[in-house]
Design an enzyme around this catalytic site. Sequence first.
Site, short mmCIF file in Angstrom:
data_model
loop_
_atom_site.label_atom_id
_atom_site.label_comp_id
_atom_site.label_asym_id
_atom_site.label_seq_id
_atom_site.Cartn_x
_atom_site.Cartn_y
_atom_site.Cartn_z
N LYS A 25 0.84 -1.21 0.00
CA LYS A 25 0.00 0.00 0.00
C LYS A 25 0.87 1.25 0.00
O LYS A 25 0.61 2.21 -0.72
CB LYS A 25 -0.93 -0.02 1.22
CG LYS A 25 -2.04 -1.06 1.12
CD LYS A 25 -2.75 -1.29 2.45
CE LYS A 25 -3.79 -2.40 2.32
NZ LYS A 25 -4.40 -2.76 3.60
N ASP A 64 -10.38 3.59 5.45
CA ASP A 64 -10.81 2.19 5.30
C ASP A 64 -12.33 2.06 5.43
O ASP A 64 -12.89 1.01 5.14
CB ASP A 64 -10.12 1.31 6.36
CG ASP A 64 -8.97 0.52 5.77
OD1 ASP A 64 -8.93 0.37 4.53
OD2 ASP A 64 -8.11 0.05 6.53
N GLN A 106 -3.95 -1.59 10.03
CA GLN A 106 -3.96 -2.89 9.35
C GLN A 106 -4.60 -3.94 10.27
O GLN A 106 -4.18 -4.13 11.40
CB GLN A 106 -2.52 -3.30 8.97
CG GLN A 106 -2.43 -4.57 8.16
CD GLN A 106 -3.10 -4.47 6.79
OE1 GLN A 106 -2.99 -3.46 6.10
NE2 GLN A 106 -3.82 -5.51 6.41
#
Length: 297
Positions: free
Chosen positions: A54, A121, A98
Amino acid sequence: MSATIIDGKAIAARIQDEIAETVQKMQAQHGIVPGLAAVLVGEDPASAQYVRMKRKRCEKVGIASFGHTLSEDASQEEVEALVKQLNADPQVHGILVQLPLPDHLDEEKVLSLISLHKDVDGFHPINIGRLAMKGRDPLFVPCTPYGVIVLLEEAGVEFSGAEAVVLGRSNIVGLPGAFLLIHRNATVTVCHSRTKDLPGVCSKADILVAAVGRAEMVKADWVKPGATVIDVGSNRVDDPSTEKGYRWVGDVDFDDVKEVAGALTPSPGGVGPLTIAMLLKNTLRGAELVVSGQVAS
Ligand code: NDP
């Protein structure tokens, strides 16, 4: 007849070019460089690899990326303090924690601490809540299901009135994916491990989204002829014939299903590239909220 293959890599590359162009303009016109902060707790190799990937993509499109790695035994307070610090950092327009977090941490609490306007997210309870309600818009949509929708749009799918089946009900993919399809006026069935007659249910779908984490589970006789099939699955299977001794496959038996489906994504090379492209897009949106004065920093 063989299905049209929906090329996720090519679509993601095009979207990333568009993002890079907008990032450049934003910097020239407003002096703002979009920034993404990635928080990794522990050393899980797969998670570390996702974060590296990412960050690399961020750099490719001109988005600044900031990596923060905490030890496996980091306390709840330490993780929360880091999130608060990133919330206050004007160089950061998106915060990515994450997942999964180690078991001793309260994931929901950590996610709910992320500023709503940096929740790239899309997992903040308020963003998810808005996604789940009619007539409300979340600030950010979770990246993988967002990518699924983009792939379906690229395939020219007619959503309104279509029968859609989502295989899987996870918070990350299945459930938000189902809401996005409902918002587009599809008639949606969500399947899970207790669903009876999966092949029968799936074979009624004009749109089939597979997100179960079971290697090549979806076979040709599960698929309505001409249906559009999006394979979210990413499963490592042993294969002694390859150099590494394994290969990656989706939840859909690609070779079998491509003879029946109208359009189909490969895996790898379908949803995966879109997930990252949508993260970049959401980060850019975070910076746009600042540029447009909707949020202070
Ligand atoms: P989860 O394990 O969180 O959820 C799996 C879902 O599938 C659950 O709802 C489960 O049902 C259901 N399920 C599992 N086995 C069966 C079965 N035999 N029959 C019917 N339903 C079943 O997975 P995720 O949603 O996180 O991920 C799904 C797949 O997508 C994985 O392969 C993952 O690697 C991949 N993925 C890919 C991404 C990408 O960017 N390409 C991003 C995220 C995920 P129940 O709820 O009843 O347990």
